[in-house]
Write an enzyme that holds these catalytic residues in place. Structure first.
Site, PDB file in Angstrom:
ATOM      1  N   GLU A 286       0.795  -1.228   0.000  1.00  0.00           N
ATOM      2  CA  GLU A 286       0.000   0.000   0.000  1.00  0.00           C
ATOM      3  C   GLU A 286       0.828   1.279   0.000  1.00  0.00           C
ATOM      4  O   GLU A 286       0.886   2.011   1.009  1.00  0.00           O
ATOM      5  CB  GLU A 286      -0.962  -0.002   1.183  1.00  0.00           C
ATOM      6  CG  GLU A 286      -1.950  -1.155   1.167  1.00  0.00           C
ATOM      7  CD  GLU A 286      -3.038  -1.036   2.242  1.00  0.00           C
ATOM      8  OE1 GLU A 286      -2.950  -0.144   3.091  1.00  0.00           O
ATOM      9  OE2 GLU A 286      -3.984  -1.844   2.205  1.00  0.00           O
TER      10      GLU A 286
ATOM     11  N   GLU B 209      -5.979  -8.099   0.182  1.00  0.00           N
ATOM     12  CA  GLU B 209      -6.568  -7.832   1.498  1.00  0.00           C
ATOM     13  C   GLU B 209      -8.021  -7.429   1.323  1.00  0.00           C
ATOM     14  O   GLU B 209      -8.346  -6.631   0.448  1.00  0.00           O
ATOM     15  CB  GLU B 209      -5.875  -6.652   2.218  1.00  0.00           C
ATOM     16  CG  GLU B 209      -4.556  -6.975   2.842  1.00  0.00           C
ATOM     17  CD  GLU B 209      -3.949  -5.775   3.579  1.00  0.00           C
ATOM     18  OE1 GLU B 209      -4.709  -4.923   4.079  1.00  0.00           O
ATOM     19  OE2 GLU B 209      -2.720  -5.701   3.629  1.00  0.00           O
TER      20      GLU B 209
END
Ligand code: FCB
Length: 438
Positions: free
Chosen positions: A167, A350
């Site tokens: 991320e 995720e």
């Protein structure tokens, strides 16, 4: 669950995700201090100043934890390697004890027939490098390359896949613009530089691993679906700006070799001089791409300086994080990522939620998690029907853990963790997934 393996093509991979600092226990095994330790030790940053010192004590309990992953029927275990555990000073002498830990961890996955999906950096910058400016210092790309090489030489022969950085947006924007994550800065220049250097480091890391003969190299981005708070052109513009700095900046960098105009509007004076020359390194070919998805954001204009935009509360049901539950956003995000990434395999790396667990008679009822996962898995199947090459789906998270600035309060696990006794109890969602996957 309202699906089983049979609803997916042969070879579709189911997995569970975790990250090092959130579960391992950084007090153990000779790990060096990280910017998350100091961020947490600074009043006001983290709920009750909680930190990852012990976390889930996964460092000592990883065998039992991997048994849980395997028993649920998962194919993949997505984990991360802590830079400061492997190299306490960030560069120079590696910590043999730390490397041995990951060595045993990876072997333990293989013994259980789990595919090790590694992330090299899931947010714990060694303090020694944070002292030198961390992500704002261009040298971070070479420091990260050095770390990559150490990990790759030791584990590369057994890793199923590797992504350099989890991320990039959270690393860059949450840590340097919003100040909500370590290192807790609120500075546009630091943000612009950090966001570019994250991609530069990603590129160097990929280059190093390729040169060592490793394959299945990818990237993991988080998307939040951006929508205008109302019908006004101003709100539309606010959503475009949000979309630009959260979703598009990194995928345009990696897949197109440029940054979006909406972001350059704010970043241009602050990006490092000659940043465009770095795009050949940043745009190296990848083998797969991962999407982390949780929610959408409603965007409204503000009078302040760039990005002239703020988020407003939406009307949809919310998770304990206050995040709206919006499965369509996963569908849209997968389609969009596919447009950027072309034919390469995609994975949901995720997805999950923090929910209130009801504990009674040794059982943990987490129906909201089952519902949330059902809705999001269905959204992903819709994207697959539309031709998105989704090859796997990994749930965040295997077990309750250190949820960063929110400490141990927000529980994302399929497995409940009692943070006093450290006892693990699989929740109803764990059992439901196990039935779906068996
Ligand atoms: C993601 C992070 C992960 C966890 C979840 C809830 O942004 O990658 O570590 O905090 O959110």
């Amino acid at each position: 669950m309202d699906f089983t393996r049979k609803d997916y093509p042969e070879g579709f991979l189911f997995g569970a995700s975790t990250s090092s600092y959130q579960i391992e226990g950084h007090d153990f095994g000779g790990a060096g201090p990280t910017h998350w330790d100091t961020f947490a030790a600074t009043p006001g940053n983290v709920v009750r100043a909680e930190h990852g010192g012990i976390a889930c004590d996964h460092y000592h309990r990883f065998e039992a934890d991997l048994d849980l992953v395997a028993d649920a029927g998962f194919d993949v275990y997505r984990f991360s390697t802590s830079w400061a555990r492997v190299m306490p000073d960030g560069i120079g002498q590696p910590n043999e004890e730390g490397l041995d830990f990951y060595d045993r961890l990876v072997d333990a996955m293989l013994e259980r027939d789990l595919k090790p999906a590694a992330t090299l950096y899931h947010w714990e910058m060694p303090s020694a490098l944070a002292d030198k400016g961390g992500w704002t210092n261009r040298d971070v790309a070479s420091w990260f390359a050095e770390f990559t090489e150490i990990v790759s030489r030791r584990l590369g022969d057994r890793l199923w896949s590797v992504a350099p950085i989890n991320e990039p947006w959270c690393v860059g924007w949450m840590g340097h613009f919003l100040g909500l994550h370590a290192p807790g800065l609120r500075d546009i220049r630091a943000t612009a530089r950090a966001m570019h250097h994250v991609l530069l480091a990603h590129g160097r890391s990929i280059e190093v691993m390729r040169s060592l003969g490793q394959d299945k190299l990818g990237a993991v981005f988080n998307f939040e679906w951006a929508e205008p708070a109302d019908d006004s052109p101003e709100a539309q513009r606010a959503a475009e700006t949000f979309d630009g700095y959260l979703n598009r900046f990194f995928v345009e960098g990696v897949f197109r070799g440029r940054y979006p105009e909406t972001v350059l509007e704010g970043f241009a004076p602050h990006l490092p001089e000659g940043y465009q020359d770095d795009f050949p390194l940043i745009t190296q070919k990848l083998d797969w791409c991962g999407l982390n998805y949780y929610t959408r954001k409603l965007c409204a204009p503000t009078d302040g300086p760039w990005p002239h935009q703020t988020e407003v509360e939406g009307p949809l049901p919310k998770t304990l994080m206050g995040w709206e539950i919006y499965p369509d956003g996963l569908y849209y995000s997968l389609k969009r990522l596919h447009e950027y990434a072309g034919d390469m395999p995609l994975y949901v790396t995720e997805n999950g939620l923090a929910s209130p667990d009801v504990i009674e008679g040794g059982k943990v009822d987490d129906q909201p998690r089952i519902d949330y996962l059902n809705q999001h898995f269905a959204a992903a199947r819709r994207a697959m029907e539309d031709g998105v090459p989704l090859n796997g789906y990994f749930v965040w998270s295997l077990m309750d853990n250190y949820e960063w600035a929110l400490g141990y309060e927000k529980r994302f696990g399929l497995v409940h963790v009692d943070f006093d006794s450290l006892e693990r109890t699989p929740k109803a969602s764990y059992h439901a997934l196990k039935r779906a996957l068996s």
